[in-house]
Design a protein around this motif. Structure first.
Motif, PDB file in Angstrom:
ATOM      1  N   SER A 186      -2.073  17.003   2.431  1.00  0.00           N
ATOM      2  CA  SER A 186      -1.774  18.384   2.032  1.00  0.00           C
ATOM      3  C   SER A 186      -1.539  18.483   0.526  1.00  0.00           C
ATOM      4  CB  SER A 186      -0.552  18.903   2.781  1.00  0.00           C
ATOM      5  OG  SER A 186       0.615  18.226   2.336  1.00  0.00           O
ATOM      6  N   GLY A 187      -1.410  17.321  -0.129  1.00  0.00           N
ATOM      7  CA  GLY A 187      -1.174  17.318  -1.571  1.00  0.00           C
ATOM      8  C   GLY A 187       0.268  17.619  -1.946  1.00  0.00           C
ATOM      9  N   THR A 188       1.177  17.577  -0.985  1.00  0.00           N
ATOM     10  CA  THR A 188       2.574  17.908  -1.275  1.00  0.00           C
ATOM     11  C   THR A 188       3.443  16.688  -1.540  1.00  0.00           C
ATOM     12  OG1 THR A 188       3.139  17.923   1.074  1.00  0.00           O
ATOM     13  CG2 THR A 188       2.477  20.030   0.090  1.00  0.00           C
ATOM     14  N   GLY A 189       2.875  15.486  -1.417  1.00  0.00           N
ATOM     15  CA  GLY A 189       3.667  14.288  -1.650  1.00  0.00           C
ATOM     16  C   GLY A 189       2.824  13.042  -1.568  1.00  0.00           C
ATOM     17  N   GLN A 190       3.496  11.922  -1.476  1.00  0.00           N
ATOM     18  CA  GLN A 190       2.792  10.654  -1.383  1.00  0.00           C
ATOM     19  C   GLN A 190       3.428   9.798  -0.302  1.00  0.00           C
ATOM     20  OE1 GLN A 190       3.234   9.314  -5.400  1.00  0.00           O
ATOM     21  NE2 GLN A 190       5.160   8.281  -4.981  1.00  0.00           N
ATOM     22  N   ALA A 191       2.696   8.803   0.150  1.00  0.00           N
ATOM     23  CA  ALA A 191       3.194   7.874   1.164  1.00  0.00           C
ATOM     24  C   ALA A 191       4.208   6.930   0.509  1.00  0.00           C
ATOM     25  CB  ALA A 191       2.042   7.090   1.760  1.00  0.00           C
ATOM     26  N   PRO A 192       5.051   6.298   1.314  1.00  0.00           N
ATOM     27  CA  PRO A 192       5.985   5.324   0.742  1.00  0.00           C
ATOM     28  C   PRO A 192       5.240   4.095   0.230  1.00  0.00           C
ATOM     29  CG  PRO A 192       6.066   5.238   3.122  1.00  0.00           C
ATOM     30  CD  PRO A 192       5.182   6.404   2.761  1.00  0.00           C
ATOM     31  N   ASN A 193       5.934   3.287  -0.526  1.00  0.00           N
ATOM     32  CA  ASN A 193       5.380   2.036  -1.043  1.00  0.00           C
ATOM     33  C   ASN A 193       5.437   0.990   0.068  1.00  0.00           C
ATOM     34  OD1 ASN A 193       5.272   2.847  -3.988  1.00  0.00           O
ATOM     35  ND2 ASN A 193       7.421   3.208  -3.514  1.00  0.00           N
ATOM     36  N   VAL A 194       4.286   0.481   0.477  1.00  0.00           N
ATOM     37  CA  VAL A 194       4.235  -0.530   1.531  1.00  0.00           C
ATOM     38  C   VAL A 194       4.236  -1.905   0.877  1.00  0.00           C
ATOM     39  CG1 VAL A 194       2.910  -1.464   3.465  1.00  0.00           C
ATOM     40  CG2 VAL A 194       2.966   1.011   3.059  1.00  0.00           C
ATOM     41  N   VAL A 195       5.169  -2.762   1.300  1.00  0.00           N
ATOM     42  CA  VAL A 195       5.229  -4.150   0.831  1.00  0.00           C
ATOM     43  C   VAL A 195       5.126  -5.061   2.050  1.00  0.00           C
ATOM     44  CG1 VAL A 195       6.489  -3.639  -1.284  1.00  0.00           C
ATOM     45  CG2 VAL A 195       7.748  -4.151   0.794  1.00  0.00           C
ATOM     46  N   MET A 196       4.686  -6.269   1.855  1.00  0.00           N
ATOM     47  CA  MET A 196       4.330  -7.137   2.976  1.00  0.00           C
ATOM     48  C   MET A 196       5.500  -7.870   3.620  1.00  0.00           C
ATOM     49  SD  MET A 196       1.182  -6.751   3.538  1.00  0.00           S
ATOM     50  CE  MET A 196       1.092  -5.073   2.972  1.00  0.00           C
ATOM     51  N   THR A 197       6.557  -8.170   2.850  1.00  0.00           N
ATOM     52  CA  THR A 197       7.642  -8.998   3.390  1.00  0.00           C
ATOM     53  C   THR A 197       9.007  -8.393   3.074  1.00  0.00           C
ATOM     54  OG1 THR A 197       7.905 -10.354   1.403  1.00  0.00           O
ATOM     55  CG2 THR A 197       6.251 -11.087   3.032  1.00  0.00           C
ATOM     56  N   GLN A 198      10.001  -8.843   3.829  1.00  0.00           N
ATOM     57  CA  GLN A 198      11.361  -8.374   3.586  1.00  0.00           C
ATOM     58  C   GLN A 198      11.915  -8.826   2.225  1.00  0.00           C
ATOM     59  OE1 GLN A 198      13.871  -8.079   7.320  1.00  0.00           O
ATOM     60  NE2 GLN A 198      12.204  -9.420   8.024  1.00  0.00           N
ATOM     61  N   PRO A 199      11.660 -10.079   1.787  1.00  0.00           N
ATOM     62  CA  PRO A 199      12.105 -10.445   0.435  1.00  0.00           C
ATOM     63  C   PRO A 199      11.501  -9.541  -0.653  1.00  0.00           C
ATOM     64  CG  PRO A 199      11.621 -12.421   1.684  1.00  0.00           C
ATOM     65  CD  PRO A 199      11.153 -11.246   2.515  1.00  0.00           C
ATOM     66  N   GLU A 200      10.249  -9.099  -0.433  1.00  0.00           N
ATOM     67  CA  GLU A 200       9.627  -8.180  -1.392  1.00  0.00           C
ATOM     68  C   GLU A 200      10.343  -6.834  -1.398  1.00  0.00           C
ATOM     69  OE1 GLU A 200       5.232  -7.917  -1.886  1.00  0.00           O
ATOM     70  OE2 GLU A 200       5.252  -9.297  -0.157  1.00  0.00           O
ATOM     71  N   ILE A 201      10.773  -6.359  -0.228  1.00  0.00           N
ATOM     72  CA  ILE A 201      11.517  -5.098  -0.182  1.00  0.00           C
ATOM     73  C   ILE A 201      12.796  -5.244  -1.002  1.00  0.00           C
ATOM     74  CG2 ILE A 201      12.935  -3.590   1.284  1.00  0.00           C
ATOM     75  CD1 ILE A 201      10.751  -3.456   3.261  1.00  0.00           C
ATOM     76  N   VAL A 202      13.508  -6.352  -0.819  1.00  0.00           N
ATOM     77  CA  VAL A 202      14.744  -6.579  -1.588  1.00  0.00           C
ATOM     78  C   VAL A 202      14.437  -6.552  -3.078  1.00  0.00           C
ATOM     79  CG1 VAL A 202      16.591  -8.225  -2.104  1.00  0.00           C
ATOM     80  CG2 VAL A 202      15.866  -7.876   0.265  1.00  0.00           C
ATOM     81  N   LYS A 203      13.389  -7.260  -3.492  1.00  0.00           N
ATOM     82  CA  LYS A 203      13.025  -7.329  -4.913  1.00  0.00           C
ATOM     83  C   LYS A 203      12.688  -5.943  -5.470  1.00  0.00           C
ATOM     84  CE  LYS A 203       9.001  -8.604  -6.685  1.00  0.00           C
ATOM     85  NZ  LYS A 203       7.765  -9.332  -6.799  1.00  0.00           N
ATOM     86  N   HIS A 204      11.885  -5.170  -4.746  1.00  0.00           N
ATOM     87  CA  HIS A 204      11.463  -3.852  -5.228  1.00  0.00           C
ATOM     88  C   HIS A 204      12.626  -2.854  -5.238  1.00  0.00           C
ATOM     89  CE1 HIS A 204       7.232  -4.595  -5.809  1.00  0.00           C
ATOM     90  NE2 HIS A 204       7.152  -5.156  -4.608  1.00  0.00           N
ATOM     91  N   VAL A 205      13.443  -2.850  -4.190  1.00  0.00           N
ATOM     92  CA  VAL A 205      14.590  -1.934  -4.158  1.00  0.00           C
ATOM     93  C   VAL A 205      15.560  -2.281  -5.285  1.00  0.00           C
ATOM     94  CG1 VAL A 205      16.640  -1.246  -2.827  1.00  0.00           C
ATOM     95  CG2 VAL A 205      14.399  -1.336  -1.713  1.00  0.00           C
TER      96      VAL A 205
END
Length: 116
Positions: A71-90
């Motif tokens: 719809s052009g009103t937003g974007q999807a979340p950032n997908v990361v492959m592993t839980q350690p990557e989520i910790v690093k990105h957050v």
């Protein structure tokens, strides 16, 4: 759920968490921008998080993301492959929000509990 240490919100309601992870709410309740990080849709932790904390199925989140993207009103979340990557990105993204299993938690992020 985990958040960047600079997030000035202490808890989220289930409705607010659902709105943020469905990409319908783009800011924290205090107005700060949110950057959402998720695991791939077929990851078992993503499925457990979606169903037990948000009370939605992973395919329902995917439909919500597709709706805001197409719809052009937003974007999807950032997908990361592993839980350690989520910790690093957050930990390295102001306003970051994600989810991990407790065993991956470290001092670089803060726990964001659901309010009762």
């Amino acid at each position: 759920m985990i958040a960047h240490p600079n997030v000035r919100v202490e808890t989220l309601s289930r409705d607010t968490a659902r709105a943020i992870f469905a990409m319908r709410q783009r800011t924290w309740p205090n107005g700060q921008a949110v950057s959402v990080f998720v695991l791939p849709e077929n990851h078992s932790v993503h499925a457990r998080f979606s169903k037990s904390l948000l009370n939605v199925y992973p395919h329902q989140l995917r439909l919500a993301w597709d709706r805001v993207v197409f719809s052009g009103t937003g974007q999807a979340p950032n997908v990361v492959m592993t839980q350690p990557e989520i910790v690093k990105h957050v930990a390295s993204t102001s306003g970051g929000l994600g989810y991990i299993e407790r065993g991956y938690l470290d001092d670089s992020v803060k726990v964001m509990p659901l309010a009762n």
